[in-house]
Design a protein around this motif. Structure first.
Motif, PDB file in Angstrom:
ATOM      1  N   LEU A   1       0.856  -1.170   0.000  1.00 40.06           N
ATOM      2  CA  LEU A   1       0.000   0.000   0.000  1.00 40.06           C
ATOM      3  C   LEU A   1       0.899   1.229   0.000  1.00 40.06           C
ATOM      4  CD1 LEU A   1      -3.028   0.901   0.350  1.00 40.06           C
ATOM      5  CD2 LEU A   1      -2.476   1.196   2.743  1.00 40.06           C
ATOM      6  N   GLY A   2       0.732   2.111  -0.983  1.00 45.01           N
ATOM      7  CA  GLY A   2       1.517   3.334  -1.019  1.00 45.01           C
ATOM      8  C   GLY A   2       1.059   4.275   0.077  1.00 45.01           C
ATOM      9  N   THR A   3       2.008   4.881   0.766  1.00 46.04           N
ATOM     10  CA  THR A   3       1.690   5.824   1.828  1.00 46.04           C
ATOM     11  C   THR A   3       2.214   7.200   1.442  1.00 46.04           C
ATOM     12  OG1 THR A   3       3.754   5.395   3.015  1.00 46.04           O
ATOM     13  CG2 THR A   3       1.856   4.009   3.574  1.00 46.04           C
ATOM     14  N   VAL A   4       1.881   8.194   2.241  1.00 44.95           N
ATOM     15  CA  VAL A   4       2.353   9.540   1.967  1.00 44.95           C
ATOM     16  C   VAL A   4       3.880   9.587   2.064  1.00 44.95           C
ATOM     17  CG1 VAL A   4       2.293  11.932   2.770  1.00 44.95           C
ATOM     18  CG2 VAL A   4       0.208  10.573   2.744  1.00 44.95           C
ATOM     19  N   ASP A   5       4.445   8.887   3.053  1.00 41.70           N
ATOM     20  CA  ASP A   5       5.894   8.863   3.219  1.00 41.70           C
ATOM     21  C   ASP A   5       6.593   7.957   2.214  1.00 41.70           C
ATOM     22  OD1 ASP A   5       5.691  10.599   5.374  1.00 41.70           O
ATOM     23  OD2 ASP A   5       5.435   8.932   6.801  1.00 41.70           O
ATOM     24  N   ASN A   6       5.911   6.926   1.750  1.00 38.00           N
ATOM     25  CA  ASN A   6       6.500   5.964   0.824  1.00 38.00           C
ATOM     26  C   ASN A   6       5.493   5.636  -0.285  1.00 38.00           C
ATOM     27  OD1 ASN A   6       8.193   4.118  -0.355  1.00 38.00           O
ATOM     28  ND2 ASN A   6       7.873   2.538   1.178  1.00 38.00           N
TER      29      ASN A   6
ATOM     30  N   GLU B   1     -10.645   4.429  -3.087  1.00 34.24           N
ATOM     31  CA  GLU B   1     -11.192   3.144  -2.644  1.00 34.24           C
ATOM     32  C   GLU B   1     -10.331   2.504  -1.559  1.00 34.24           C
ATOM     33  OE1 GLU B   1     -14.023   0.080  -2.774  1.00 34.24           O
ATOM     34  OE2 GLU B   1     -14.051   1.881  -3.981  1.00 34.24           O
ATOM     35  N   CYS B   2      -9.023   2.368  -1.816  1.00 32.81           N
ATOM     36  CA  CYS B   2      -8.161   1.648  -0.869  1.00 32.81           C
ATOM     37  C   CYS B   2      -7.195   2.573  -0.130  1.00 32.81           C
ATOM     38  CB  CYS B   2      -7.383   0.549  -1.575  1.00 32.81           C
ATOM     39  SG  CYS B   2      -6.190   1.152  -2.788  1.00 32.81           S
ATOM     40  N   GLY B   3      -7.042   3.816  -0.585  1.00 31.10           N
ATOM     41  CA  GLY B   3      -6.168   4.768   0.098  1.00 31.10           C
ATOM     42  C   GLY B   3      -4.717   4.707  -0.315  1.00 31.10           C
ATOM     43  N   SER B   4      -4.368   3.901  -1.293  1.00 33.51           N
ATOM     44  CA  SER B   4      -2.983   3.803  -1.737  1.00 33.51           C
ATOM     45  C   SER B   4      -2.562   5.120  -2.392  1.00 33.51           C
ATOM     46  CB  SER B   4      -2.826   2.653  -2.737  1.00 33.51           C
ATOM     47  OG  SER B   4      -1.469   2.476  -3.079  1.00 33.51           O
ATOM     48  N   VAL B   5      -1.344   5.573  -2.102  1.00 35.14           N
ATOM     49  CA  VAL B   5      -0.836   6.843  -2.606  1.00 35.14           C
ATOM     50  C   VAL B   5       0.133   6.577  -3.750  1.00 35.14           C
ATOM     51  CG1 VAL B   5       0.431   8.941  -2.012  1.00 35.14           C
ATOM     52  CG2 VAL B   5      -1.105   7.903  -0.355  1.00 35.14           C
ATOM     53  N   TYR B   6      -0.032   7.328  -4.841  1.00 31.52           N
ATOM     54  CA  TYR B   6       0.824   7.226  -6.019  1.00 31.52           C
ATOM     55  C   TYR B   6       1.473   8.582  -6.264  1.00 31.52           C
ATOM     56  CZ  TYR B   6      -1.649   2.895  -6.864  1.00 31.52           C
ATOM     57  OH  TYR B   6      -2.167   1.642  -6.727  1.00 31.52           O
ATOM     58  N   LYS B   7       2.714   8.559  -6.713  1.00 32.57           N
ATOM     59  CA  LYS B   7       3.431   9.802  -6.991  1.00 32.57           C
ATOM     60  C   LYS B   7       4.104   9.696  -8.348  1.00 32.57           C
ATOM     61  CE  LYS B   7       6.896  12.997  -5.315  1.00 32.57           C
ATOM     62  NZ  LYS B   7       7.872  13.302  -4.271  1.00 32.57           N
ATOM     63  N   MET B   8       3.862  10.708  -9.186  1.00 32.58           N
ATOM     64  CA  MET B   8       4.480  10.741 -10.503  1.00 32.58           C
ATOM     65  C   MET B   8       5.916  11.253 -10.379  1.00 32.58           C
ATOM     66  SD  MET B   8       3.303  12.693 -13.946  1.00 32.58           S
ATOM     67  CE  MET B   8       4.392  14.095 -14.018  1.00 32.58           C
ATOM     68  N   GLU B   9       6.848  10.494 -10.917  1.00 30.58           N
ATOM     69  CA  GLU B   9       8.251  10.892 -10.959  1.00 30.58           C
ATOM     70  C   GLU B   9       8.567  11.292 -12.401  1.00 30.58           C
ATOM     71  OE1 GLU B   9      12.667   8.980 -10.172  1.00 30.58           O
ATOM     72  OE2 GLU B   9      10.900   7.722 -10.030  1.00 30.58           O
ATOM     73  N   TYR B  10       8.781  12.561 -12.621  1.00 29.02           N
ATOM     74  CA  TYR B  10       9.019  13.061 -13.976  1.00 29.02           C
ATOM     75  C   TYR B  10      10.436  12.695 -14.398  1.00 29.02           C
ATOM     76  CZ  TYR B  10       9.460  16.227 -17.916  1.00 29.02           C
ATOM     77  OH  TYR B  10       9.660  16.740 -19.163  1.00 29.02           O
ATOM     78  N   VAL B  11      10.553  11.993 -15.537  1.00 26.26           N
ATOM     79  CA  VAL B  11      11.855  11.586 -16.056  1.00 26.26           C
ATOM     80  C   VAL B  11      12.101  12.136 -17.455  1.00 26.26           C
ATOM     81  CG1 VAL B  11      11.987   9.482 -14.661  1.00 26.26           C
ATOM     82  CG2 VAL B  11      10.910   9.399 -16.915  1.00 26.26           C
ATOM     83  N   GLY B  12      11.264  13.084 -17.881  1.00 29.06           N
ATOM     84  CA  GLY B  12      11.384  13.667 -19.214  1.00 29.06           C
ATOM     85  C   GLY B  12      12.488  14.705 -19.269  1.00 29.06           C
TER      86      GLY B  12
END
Length: 188
Positions: free
Chosen positions: A99-104, A145-156
């Protein structure tokens, strides 16, 4: 009488059948190795320097081209990369084991201005796919729904000449506000 007519019909069909079958037969052409045209050298992935290197040589006259011979642009770059074991577009699935969290958060790499990620829950497939949109201005999203956190890492490319600090682009478009705009940063 009936038997005579049917016997005549069968005899007619039998007489015409071999001629009809031969007329549709195909002939194979045999070529010697000396007759074939030499293939042009295909540039390797590490030899690609500019857009002109991403054009295929095409097929020899009278042959059907392969994907490598006829592909151009990004498709050609992907094929050449795969031939050398490089996954250009990083098509691996996201990490669904946690589960993705705010810290991870679960990192989603993107070479563009925005990226969509489909969350199926933790453990995987515990809920229907919910599509989350992330952008350079708002790189963090949480699945409702599940609260998992996702973060976009820009690699462009770092130098793209766009103004990214104001929530709008050079055409005056401003991203619509949502409840996420009013959440205090310490709760992110």
């Amino acid at each position: 009488m009936f038997l005579q007519r049917s016997a005549v019909a069968v005899a007619r069909r039998a007489a015409l059948a071999p001629a009809f079958r031969r007329s549709l037969a195909t002939t194979a052409i045999r070529r010697d190795a000396s007759e074939s045209t030499p293939a042009t050298k295909v540039k390797a992935f590490h030899e690609i320097k500019n857009i002109d290197d991403l054009r295929g040589p095409g097929a020899a006259p009278g042959t059907v081209p392969t994907d490598l011979e006829q592909s151009t642009g990004l498709e050609r770059l992907e094929i050449l990369g795969k031939m050398e074991g490089v996954d250009i577009f990083d098509m691996r699935p996201l990490d669904a084991s946690r589960l993705g969290t705010v810290d991870n958060p679960v990192l989603v790499r993107s070479a563009g201005e925005e990226q969509y990620a489909g969350c199926t829950g933790v453990p995987a497939d515990s809920h229907n796919v919910i599509w989350l949109g992330m952008s350079r201005e708002r790189p963090v999203e949480r699945c409702p729904e599940c609260g998992s956190v996702y973060k976009m890492e820009y690699v462009g490319p770092a130098d793209d000449h766009h103004d990214h600090g104001h929530g709008h682009d050079h055409h005056g478009y401003e991203e619509p506000k949502s409840f996420a705009n009013y959440v205090k940063p310490q709760y992110w």
